[in-house]
Design an enzyme around this catalytic site. Structure first.
Site, PDB file in Angstrom:
ATOM      1  N   HIS A 178       0.854  -1.191   0.000  1.00  0.00           N
ATOM      2  CA  HIS A 178       0.000   0.000   0.000  1.00  0.00           C
ATOM      3  C   HIS A 178       0.884   1.234   0.000  1.00  0.00           C
ATOM      4  O   HIS A 178       2.008   1.216   0.535  1.00  0.00           O
ATOM      5  CB  HIS A 178      -0.892   0.014   1.242  1.00  0.00           C
ATOM      6  CG  HIS A 178      -1.954  -1.039   1.233  1.00  0.00           C
ATOM      7  ND1 HIS A 178      -3.071  -0.962   2.034  1.00  0.00           N
ATOM      8  CD2 HIS A 178      -2.082  -2.189   0.515  1.00  0.00           C
ATOM      9  CE1 HIS A 178      -3.834  -2.017   1.830  1.00  0.00           C
ATOM     10  NE2 HIS A 178      -3.244  -2.778   0.909  1.00  0.00           N
TER      11      HIS A 178
ATOM     12  N   GLU B  37       0.874   3.924   1.743  1.00  0.00           N
ATOM     13  CA  GLU B  37       1.319   4.372   3.066  1.00  0.00           C
ATOM     14  C   GLU B  37       2.492   3.559   3.567  1.00  0.00           C
ATOM     15  O   GLU B  37       3.479   4.122   4.071  1.00  0.00           O
ATOM     16  CB  GLU B  37       0.181   4.254   4.103  1.00  0.00           C
ATOM     17  CG  GLU B  37      -1.057   5.044   3.763  1.00  0.00           C
ATOM     18  CD  GLU B  37      -2.114   4.233   3.041  1.00  0.00           C
ATOM     19  OE1 GLU B  37      -3.304   4.416   3.370  1.00  0.00           O
ATOM     20  OE2 GLU B  37      -1.777   3.422   2.151  1.00  0.00           O
TER      21      GLU B  37
ATOM     22  N   CYS C 115      -6.327   2.029   5.574  1.00  0.00           N
ATOM     23  CA  CYS C 115      -6.961   0.789   6.023  1.00  0.00           C
ATOM     24  C   CYS C 115      -6.430   0.455   7.420  1.00  0.00           C
ATOM     25  O   CYS C 115      -5.485   1.090   7.899  1.00  0.00           O
ATOM     26  CB  CYS C 115      -6.653  -0.338   5.037  1.00  0.00           C
ATOM     27  SG  CYS C 115      -4.945  -0.928   5.114  1.00  0.00           S
TER      28      CYS C 115
ATOM     29  N   CYS D 149      -2.591  -0.180   7.516  1.00  0.00           N
ATOM     30  CA  CYS D 149      -1.795   1.038   7.374  1.00  0.00           C
ATOM     31  C   CYS D 149      -1.931   1.943   8.599  1.00  0.00           C
ATOM     32  O   CYS D 149      -0.957   2.553   9.027  1.00  0.00           O
ATOM     33  CB  CYS D 149      -2.192   1.769   6.102  1.00  0.00           C
ATOM     34  SG  CYS D 149      -1.720   0.859   4.601  1.00  0.00           S
TER      35      CYS D 149
END
Length: 152
Positions: free
Chosen positions: A56, A58, A86, A89
């Site tokens: 992801h 992040e 999410c 993260c």
């Protein structure tokens, strides 16, 4: 690289556009050293490209910023991301001790900050950054809607 004001979110949006152009869900993230305004890292989703469910934006930005800073914690840094993080993260943001989180569009289905498990509000969360949502949410939402409309 130094940027000011909402231009940090503009950098995150540019990263999100890069993700969309490569077939990734359009999410971008930027880690900024708060005192200097220096961008330590910028990343976009690479889940498909890396064949990694944890790639992801992040997490990639946090990893790169930690490497740049030479430390696993980034207490003097802010994170700008185009979509509400999410739960995975959000927990990584807490572990990194990010000072402030700025995000664009909310994510009622998959978010972990103001939706879903609300990671920072849990008693077991050891660090709670200041959170500011809705930054450039229209632009971030438009990127996401366009991306998913093409796939339907």
């Amino acid at each position: 690289m130094i940027a000011e004001g909402n231009s940090f979110m503009d950098l995150a949006l540019a990263e999100a556009a890069k993700a969309a152009a490569t077939g990734e869900v359009p999410v971008g993230a930027v880690v900024v050293e708060a005192a200097s305004g220096r961008v330590l890292a910028a990343a976009h989703n690479r889940v498909e490209a890396d064949r990694d469910p944890t790639a992801h934006a992040e997490l990639l930005a946090l990893r790169a910023a930690a490497a740049q800073a030479g430390a696993p914690r980034l207490p003097d840094c802010d994170l700008y991301v185009t979509l509400e993080p999410c739960p995975m993260c959000a927990q990584a943001i807490a572990f990194a001790r990010i000072r402030r989180l700025y995000y664009g569009a909310g994510d009622p289905k998959g978010g972990g900050v103001e939706h879903g498990p609300r990671i920072f509000q849990q008693a077991t969360c050891n660090h709670r950054p200041e959170v500011y949502g809705g930054i450039a949410d229209m632009a971030a939402g438009a990127l996401l809607r366009a991306f998913f409309a093409q796939r339907r």
